[in-house]
Design a protein around this motif. Sequence first.
Motif, PDB file in Angstrom:
ATOM      1  N   GLN A  32       0.841  -1.198   0.000  1.00 44.94           N
ATOM      2  CA  GLN A  32       0.000   0.000   0.000  1.00 44.94           C
ATOM      3  C   GLN A  32       0.871   1.241   0.000  1.00 44.94           C
ATOM      4  OE1 GLN A  32      -2.102  -0.775   3.699  1.00 44.94           O
ATOM      5  NE2 GLN A  32      -0.954   0.844   4.738  1.00 44.94           N
ATOM      6  N   ARG A  33       0.346   2.278  -0.585  1.00 42.38           N
ATOM      7  CA  ARG A  33       1.032   3.572  -0.587  1.00 42.38           C
ATOM      8  C   ARG A  33       0.859   4.173   0.795  1.00 42.38           C
ATOM      9  NH1 ARG A  33       4.842   6.160  -3.328  1.00 42.38           N
ATOM     10  NH2 ARG A  33       4.514   8.373  -3.322  1.00 42.38           N
ATOM     11  N   GLN A  34       1.939   4.719   1.352  1.00 44.53           N
ATOM     12  CA  GLN A  34       1.855   5.401   2.649  1.00 44.53           C
ATOM     13  C   GLN A  34       2.942   6.456   2.713  1.00 44.53           C
ATOM     14  OE1 GLN A  34       2.160   1.796   5.001  1.00 44.53           O
ATOM     15  NE2 GLN A  34       4.236   2.330   5.606  1.00 44.53           N
ATOM     16  N   GLU A  38       6.047   3.176   0.267  1.00 47.35           N
ATOM     17  CA  GLU A  38       5.151   2.030   0.302  1.00 47.35           C
ATOM     18  C   GLU A  38       5.415   1.218   1.554  1.00 47.35           C
ATOM     19  OE1 GLU A  38       5.788  -0.347  -3.161  1.00 47.35           O
ATOM     20  OE2 GLU A  38       5.447   1.331  -4.523  1.00 47.35           O
ATOM     21  N   VAL A  85       0.106  -1.941  -5.974  1.00 52.57           N
ATOM     22  CA  VAL A  85       0.211  -1.129  -4.762  1.00 52.57           C
ATOM     23  C   VAL A  85      -1.117  -0.410  -4.608  1.00 52.57           C
ATOM     24  CG1 VAL A  85       1.393   0.805  -3.654  1.00 52.57           C
ATOM     25  CG2 VAL A  85       2.697  -0.820  -5.056  1.00 52.57           C
ATOM     26  N   LEU A  87      -3.509   2.359  -3.717  1.00 54.53           N
ATOM     27  CA  LEU A  87      -3.357   3.805  -3.559  1.00 54.53           C
ATOM     28  C   LEU A  87      -4.432   4.388  -2.650  1.00 54.53           C
ATOM     29  CD1 LEU A  87      -2.643   4.702  -7.296  1.00 54.53           C
ATOM     30  CD2 LEU A  87      -0.976   4.281  -5.461  1.00 54.53           C
TER      31      LEU A  87
END
Length: 166
Positions: A32-34, A38, A85, A87
């Motif tokens: 996941q995008r963070q 990632e 991933v 978003l």
Amino acid sequence: HLVHDFVVYRNGERLIFVKGAPERVLGMCARQRQGDGEGPLIPDYWTAAIHGLAREGHRVLALAAKPAGPGASELEAADVEHGLVLLAVVGIIDPPREEARAAVMECRRAGIAVKMITGDHAATSAAIARQLGLSDDPKVVSGHELAKLDEAELAEVYKTERHLLY
């Protein structure tokens, strides 16, 4: 609940962007995008967010991406089956029109049992049914559940006013 769309963009790096049913897209994501980067996917967090939006009557979509890889000129479904991933998940409000609510009320007063058949998430379907006045306590039945019913059980679902189909 298949992926609805995928597109390759060129802006320095070639990326594949995917949008679609949250449950389906989540299953295709590993990360996941963070912040500025990632991290590992936290499925429980996203599942809770999806259900929260759906319970409020939002139509929910998930958005994900991954690098296209060198030399990729055409995409196939297998190219996005894994390694994405996540978003974001987004909730779109599409409230029922007042004339739809009025039509449902008129039908119910006339003794017509109104059913709602939709492809929305079960929680979204139930929230919209309450907004339309179909039922204060709707019972949502999936297509998968319907397929398992025998003829008598199916007739009972269609006779019961509280049932919604998705």
